[in-house]
Enzyme design. Structure first.
Site, mmCIF file in Angstrom:
data_model
loop_
_atom_site.group_PDB
_atom_site.id
_atom_site.type_symbol
_atom_site.label_atom_id
_atom_site.label_comp_id
_atom_site.label_asym_id
_atom_site.label_seq_id
_atom_site.Cartn_x
_atom_site.Cartn_y
_atom_site.Cartn_z
ATOM 1 N N CYS A 113 0.818 -1.231 0.000
ATOM 2 C CA CYS A 113 0.000 0.000 0.000
ATOM 3 C C CYS A 113 0.845 1.272 0.000
ATOM 4 C CB CYS A 113 -0.937 0.015 1.201
ATOM 5 S SG CYS A 113 -1.994 -1.425 1.263
ATOM 6 N N HIS A 253 -3.421 7.313 2.758
ATOM 7 C CA HIS A 253 -3.828 6.012 2.211
ATOM 8 C C HIS A 253 -5.195 5.671 2.810
ATOM 9 C CE1 HIS A 253 -4.049 1.906 1.140
ATOM 10 N NE2 HIS A 253 -3.721 1.430 2.328
ATOM 11 N N ASN A 283 -10.114 -0.115 0.322
ATOM 12 C CA ASN A 283 -8.650 -0.027 0.289
ATOM 13 C C ASN A 283 -8.145 -0.540 -1.069
ATOM 14 O OD1 ASN A 283 -5.907 -0.389 0.627
ATOM 15 N ND2 ASN A 283 -6.053 -1.394 2.618
HETATM 16 O O1 UT7 Z 1 -3.659 -1.081 3.732
HETATM 17 C C1 UT7 Z 1 -2.763 -1.833 4.473
HETATM 18 C C2 UT7 Z 1 -2.886 -1.551 5.894
HETATM 19 N N1 UT7 Z 1 -4.128 -2.072 6.395
HETATM 20 C C3 UT7 Z 1 -4.619 -1.544 7.469
HETATM 21 O O2 UT7 Z 1 -4.067 -0.609 7.996
HETATM 22 C C4 UT7 Z 1 -5.845 -2.186 8.059
HETATM 23 C C5 UT7 Z 1 -5.752 -2.136 9.555
HETATM 24 N N2 UT7 Z 1 -6.800 -2.838 10.261
HETATM 25 C C6 UT7 Z 1 -8.107 -2.466 10.252
HETATM 26 O O3 UT7 Z 1 -8.493 -1.611 9.504
HETATM 27 C C7 UT7 Z 1 -9.022 -3.090 11.264
HETATM 28 O O4 UT7 Z 1 -8.265 -3.828 12.192
HETATM 29 C C8 UT7 Z 1 -10.120 -4.018 10.645
HETATM 30 C C9 UT7 Z 1 -11.158 -3.165 9.950
HETATM 31 C C10 UT7 Z 1 -9.480 -4.981 9.670
HETATM 32 C C11 UT7 Z 1 -10.808 -4.810 11.747
HETATM 33 O O5 UT7 Z 1 -11.378 -3.919 12.715
HETATM 34 P P1 UT7 Z 1 -11.116 -4.178 14.271
HETATM 35 O O6 UT7 Z 1 -11.863 -3.145 14.994
HETATM 36 O O7 UT7 Z 1 -9.631 -4.240 14.471
HETATM 37 O O8 UT7 Z 1 -11.809 -5.570 14.490
HETATM 38 P P2 UT7 Z 1 -11.180 -6.946 15.025
HETATM 39 O O9 UT7 Z 1 -10.278 -7.546 14.006
HETATM 40 O O10 UT7 Z 1 -10.635 -6.725 16.408
HETATM 41 O O11 UT7 Z 1 -12.468 -7.848 15.135
HETATM 42 C C12 UT7 Z 1 -13.524 -7.525 16.055
HETATM 43 C C13 UT7 Z 1 -14.657 -8.520 15.852
HETATM 44 C C14 UT7 Z 1 -14.196 -9.976 15.822
HETATM 45 O O12 UT7 Z 1 -15.179 -10.758 16.444
HETATM 46 P P3 UT7 Z 1 -14.981 -11.266 17.962
HETATM 47 O O13 UT7 Z 1 -13.736 -12.092 17.938
HETATM 48 O O14 UT7 Z 1 -14.846 -10.025 18.781
HETATM 49 O O15 UT7 Z 1 -16.232 -12.034 18.213
HETATM 50 C C15 UT7 Z 1 -14.188 -10.309 14.358
HETATM 51 O O16 UT7 Z 1 -14.396 -11.667 14.081
HETATM 52 O O17 UT7 Z 1 -15.280 -8.276 14.594
HETATM 53 C C16 UT7 Z 1 -15.361 -9.502 13.869
HETATM 54 N N3 UT7 Z 1 -15.313 -9.208 12.438
HETATM 55 C C17 UT7 Z 1 -16.396 -8.915 11.718
HETATM 56 N N4 UT7 Z 1 -17.697 -8.837 12.027
HETATM 57 C C18 UT7 Z 1 -18.539 -8.525 11.060
HETATM 58 C C19 UT7 Z 1 -14.221 -9.139 11.641
HETATM 59 N N5 UT7 Z 1 -14.586 -8.827 10.391
HETATM 60 C C20 UT7 Z 1 -15.926 -8.682 10.404
HETATM 61 C C21 UT7 Z 1 -16.876 -8.355 9.440
HETATM 62 N N6 UT7 Z 1 -18.173 -8.283 9.797
HETATM 63 N N7 UT7 Z 1 -16.535 -8.098 8.148
#
Ligand code: UT7
Length: 326
Positions: A113, A253, A283
């Site tokens: 990215c 980004h 993204n």
């Molecule tokens: O471009 C390259 C660089 N990329 C980035 O910088 C991306 C960085 N990361 C992010 O943007 C975020 O971490 C995400 C958007 C990917 C995830 O958000 P988060 O607030 O960090 O969520 P998480 O991974 O901690 O997941 C929280 C919960 C989990 O469920 P439990 O374990 O709490 O029950 C996930 O399974 O959300 C769940 N989850 C979803 N739920 C509904 C993960 N993806 C989804 C989804 N829909 N699509």
């Protein structure tokens, strides 16, 4: 003093729109979760036939047209992509052929990215050292062919698109004021596309292990992204003796609206001075900044003399920034 300057921009996104509601039908997710956690509402996805060079061609044609120059006048093509048409020839060579840019050397650059700003760093050095006169720099990605559409933690995040810029030298007080690039290979497992490659060649086993799909430890990546992007934004302004209040526009980004808001807060910038289009495209990796830059210009958000800060973060890990004066 010789500087390099972006003289024109162009961008292209595929027509096919996939909304969060469309994704609700294929994985266990919701529009509310995606909007709240990422800021993404919809993304563009290629038809089955389009590859990275096809998107790059559309964006580049527009950038060349707007610069009023012919493809034969370009002497170097750099394509930043992590989703090339194929391992080799480079997507840049494929693009060179499509554009008939017969006088250009062509190469790909891999920094995920951060690829576009890495490309800006390289192009800036080439022009300042007078090794090249006129460079076409493109960020292009077809991420939709590398996401697991059964994995809700990644498939909701990415989109396809391309952005291109033409760079030339200038002795005016405008152009690229600085570029800053960083890497930390120790954190490479946070975001990766493990195969196929010489580590994991294409095999029945690698396919069964889904190595041909993007893997991301989202939450850990998020925390590193917020920290490094805040740091790099501050360092870049300090390197140019510029107070954040003098910035006209931050073009970050587009990975997550919460990361973007955190950087804006750290710089004390109102969100009106931050360009956001993540809601429309998700993204798009190396394409995100050149698409955003092009849209900012076309919508009149950039005026002559404006200071613009670009910054990106991605797999590698890599992160990068650049201060431009328009
Ligand atoms: O471009 C390259 C660089 N990329 C980035 O910088 C991306 C960085 N990361 C992010 O943007 C975020 O971490 C995400 C958007 C990917 C995830 O958000 P988060 O607030 O960090 O969520 P998480 O991974 O901690 O997941 C929280 C919960 C989990 O469920 P439990 O374990 O709490 O029950 C996930 O399974 O959300 C769940 N989850 C979803 N739920 C509904 C993960 N993806 C989804 C989804 N829909 N699509």
């Amino acid at each position: 003093m010789l500087r390099s300057r972006i003289v024109s921009t162009g961008s292209y996104v595929p027509e096919n729109v996939i909304t969060n509601h469309d994704l609700e039908k294929i994985v266990d997710t919701s529009d509310e979760w995606i909007m709240e956690r990422t800021g993404i509402k919809e993304r563009r996805i290629v038809n089955g036939l389009q590859a990275a060079s096809d998107l790059a061609f559309e964006a580049s044609t527009l950038a060349l047209k707007r610069a009023h120059i012919k493809a034969k006048d370009i002497d170097l093509i750099i394509v930043a992509t992590c989703t090339p048409d194929m391992a080799f020839p480079s997507t840049a060579c494929i693009l060179q052929n499509k554009l008939e840019a017969k006088n250009a050397a062509a190469m790909d650059l891999s920094a995920a990215c951060s690829g576009f700003i890495y490309g800006l760093h390289v192009a800036n050095g080439m022009i300042k050292s007078e090794l090249h006169k006129r460079i076409l720099l493109v960020g292009t990605e077809v991420l939709s062919k590398f996401v697991d559409w059964q994995d809700r933690t990644t498939c909701v995040l990415f989109g396809d698109g391309a952005g291109a810029v033409v760079l030339e030298g200038t002795r005016e007080k405008r152009g690229i004021y600085s570029t800053h690039i960083y890497s930390d290979g120790n954190l490479s497992e946070l975001i990766s596309l493990p195969g196929p490659g010489s580590r994991n060649p294409c095999s029945r086993d690698s396919i069964l292990k889904k190595m041909n799909f993007i893997k991301m430890k989202g939450n850990e990546t998020f925390r590193v992204a917020v920290r490094t992007l805040e740091e790099v934004a501050v360092k870049t302004l300090e390197a140019n003796n510029l107070e954040p209040s003098r910035l006209s526009l931050l073009i970050p980004h587009q990975a997550n609206i919460r990361i973007i808001q955190a950087t804006a807060k750290r710089l004390n910038l109102p969100m009106e001075k931050v360009f956001v289009n993540i809601d429309k495209y998700g993204n798009t990796s190396a394409a995100s900044i050149p698409i955003a830059l092009d849209e900012a210009l076309q919508s009149g958000k950039i005026k002559d003399g404006d200071y613009i800060l670009l910054e990106a973060f991605g797999g590698g890990l890599t992160w990068a920034s650049s201060l431009l004066r328009w």
